[in-house]
Design a protein around this motif. Structure first.
Motif, PDB file in Angstrom:
ATOM      1  N   GLU A  28       0.832  -1.199   0.000  1.00 40.99           N
ATOM      2  CA  GLU A  28       0.000   0.000   0.000  1.00 40.99           C
ATOM      3  C   GLU A  28       0.870   1.255   0.000  1.00 40.99           C
ATOM      4  O   GLU A  28       0.606   2.222  -0.723  1.00 40.99           O
ATOM      5  CB  GLU A  28      -0.906  -0.008   1.231  1.00 40.99           C
ATOM      6  N   TYR A  29       1.943   1.243   0.821  1.00 47.36           N
ATOM      7  CA  TYR A  29       2.837   2.397   0.867  1.00 47.36           C
ATOM      8  C   TYR A  29       3.525   2.603  -0.486  1.00 47.36           C
ATOM      9  O   TYR A  29       3.726   3.737  -0.929  1.00 47.36           O
ATOM     10  CB  TYR A  29       3.885   2.235   1.971  1.00 47.36           C
ATOM     11  N   GLN A  80       1.722   4.826  -2.561  1.00 48.44           N
ATOM     12  CA  GLN A  80       1.569   6.189  -2.060  1.00 48.44           C
ATOM     13  C   GLN A  80       2.816   7.040  -2.283  1.00 48.44           C
ATOM     14  O   GLN A  80       2.755   8.267  -2.208  1.00 48.44           O
ATOM     15  CB  GLN A  80       1.287   6.150  -0.544  1.00 48.44           C
ATOM     16  N   GLU A  89       2.862  10.099  -4.517  1.00 47.66           N
ATOM     17  CA  GLU A  89       2.047  11.200  -4.012  1.00 47.66           C
ATOM     18  C   GLU A  89       2.759  11.975  -2.913  1.00 47.66           C
ATOM     19  O   GLU A  89       2.427  13.139  -2.638  1.00 47.66           O
ATOM     20  CB  GLU A  89       0.708  10.663  -3.499  1.00 47.66           C
TER      21      GLU A  89
END
Length: 489
Positions: free
Chosen positions: A109-110, A113, A116
């Protein structure tokens, strides 16, 4: 996305792997150039460590960046380490962005990210550079981890976005140093190879001239400039370590023995550094599979990034049985932060912050109960030690609130009126949320005196002296003028 153009000279130190000494080298370079009269600032775009420091405005950064700020003679800022990953499990971590909790994410998940987060990272870098004559940036892990290159904000991805020159640090003490540098060159893309302007060899034992042929061989195979061979720096172990890999096995041969169980998610373990340097103290780190020593005067339960998980780990080693025997023999127990929470009757996690929601039984040495909550306390702490009246300074960095009858006998009074921690009725078990206690010479002296041991260490002055010695060490072994030229290009 490219960083706003800045005229501030900057250089990025990347490594052939983790734990090759990047953090220490950057701290030493910060002090070296600060001693030359430059306004230097450290920067690490992404750090992974449970050893955190609290800034004056209540933010979190990696402890290594706080040490590097000290090397610069500057106040730590959240913009020196805009992304901090604090592992909670083998596959997930709490993510801190510009000092504040951003969320808890699994690795995959990281990974989605990271792109961003790059604008925030570049914004922090621009702010840091605007306040400096020179910025020394530290990478994380290695640029050779090309499987992590997509969306990278820690190494070449950041260097490219900020348009920074890179120098490569390699650790000869590990063995295979020529292969590690040449291998890094082999797996990088051509533009990344061109971004690396030089390399140096760290942690050499013996006569550095014996590696002259090795330096030539690396330069011929890579085209990179050899910047020097840095001999082993013997006082490195006296400085705060970035992560648990840097935890030394214990120090001292003093009469007061303090045993510390090394739990799986040990956090803020720089709490131990001043104790291991005190001549009157023997600090023994107890690793998994080893029993708590029967001759310990104090068992210190350290901070944890996953209190519930580490409590289960503690019991899994049989340390709960050892601790019961220690207490029965009249021994003392001190819990700091997560260690304090473990010493209570229960730990409740109604929101499932650390795993499945529920309540677990604590070790039961303090009549208190802890409830974990999403809100995080990250503040500087000053006050008074209740037992001795000594002044205390440190910081809080925790989730959860602890209450119960033993809190009516607090270990500390903070800000003149706020009770912190708890002490058992017999006075032999204490807990506190305050980290950095033993860095405070006054508190450490009073605490050790209660066990008949004198404190002789001026800790902050000692760290400052070692940073100066490290700066001299680097000045004598690295081509500093070439480094500065690279930073200005």
């Amino acid at each position: 996305m490219s960083a706003p153009q800045s005229r501030t000279p900057a250089i990025m130190v990347q490594g052939t792997g983790s734990n090759v000494g990047k953090s220490l080298i950057v701290a030493g370079l910060c002090r070296l150039f600060s001693n030359r009269g430059l306004k230097v600032r450290p920067f690490k775009p992404q750090n992974m460590s449970n050893n955190a420091a609290v800034t004056a405005d209540g933010g979190e950064i990696g402890r290594a960046q706080a040490l590097q700020a000290m090397g610069c003679r500057a106040e730590p800022s959240v913009h020196m380490n805009p992304v901090l990953l604090k592992p909670e499990t083998d596959t997930g971590a709490q993510v801190i962005v510009q000092g504040k909790r951003f969320g808890t994410m699994r690795a995959r998940e990281y990974g989605k990210q990271k792109a961003e987060l790059l604008p925030k990272v570049l914004g922090s870098f621009s702010r840091t550079a605007s306040e400096a004559d020179l910025v020394i940036v530290e990478g994380a892990g290695s640029p050779a981890e090309i499987n992590l290159r997509s969306g990278d904000i820690a190494n070449m991805g950041f260097a490219e976005a900020a348009d920074l020159p890179v120098i490569l640090c390699a650790d000869i003490d590990r063995g295979g140093v020529i292969a590690s540098v040449v291998g890094t060159h082999a797996v990088l893309e051509p533009d990344e190879r061109n971004r690396i302007k030089g390399f140096f060899i760290n942690r050499f034992r013996g006569d550095p001239n014996l590696f002259d042929d090795g330096m030539r061989e690396i330069s011929e195979r890579t085209g990179w400039l050899g910047l020097g061979v840095v001999p082993w720096f013997s006082d490195a172990g006296k400085l705060p370590a970035e992560d648990a890999l840097g935890l030394a096995d214990g120090f001292g041969s003093g009469g007061l023995k303090i045993a510390v169980p090394v739990i799986s998610r040990i956090a803020n373990f720089d709490d131990l550094d001043p104790l291991r340097l005190e001549p009157g103290v023997t600090l023994e780190l107890v690793h998994p599979g080893e029993p708590l020593p029967g001759d310990a005067d104090i068992v210190l339960l350290p901070g944890s990034k996953s209190t519930v998980g580490d409590l289960a780990f503690f019991r899994g080693q049989g340390w709960d049985i050892d601790l019961k025997a220690h207490h029965r023999r009249g021994g003392h127990i001190l819990g700091v932060c997560g260690g304090y929470q473990m010493l209570g009757k229960t730990i409740s996690d109604p929101d499932g912050i650390e795993g499945e929601p529920g309540t677990v039984e604590g070790l039961g040495y303090l009549d208190v109960k802890t409830v974990l909550s999403p809100e995080k306390s990250t503040v500087a702490a000053t006050g008074t030690h209740s037992a001795s009246g000594a002044q205390v300074s440190g910081y809080e960095i925790h989730i959860g609130r602890t209450a119960g009858p033993d809190c009516s006998n607090p270990m500390m009074m903070l800000d003149g009126e706020r009770p912190d921690g708890a002490v058992s009725a017999d006075g032999r078990v204490s807990g506190t949320y305050v980290h950095g206690l033993f860095t405070d010479d006054a508190f450490r002296s009073a605490y050790l005196k209660s066990f008949g041991t004198s404190a002789s260490l001026a800790y902050d002055r000692s760290v400052d002296r070692i940073l100066d010695d490290l700066a001299v060490h680097l000045e004598q072994t690295l081509d500093v003028e070439a480094l500065m030229k690279i930073a200005r290009e």
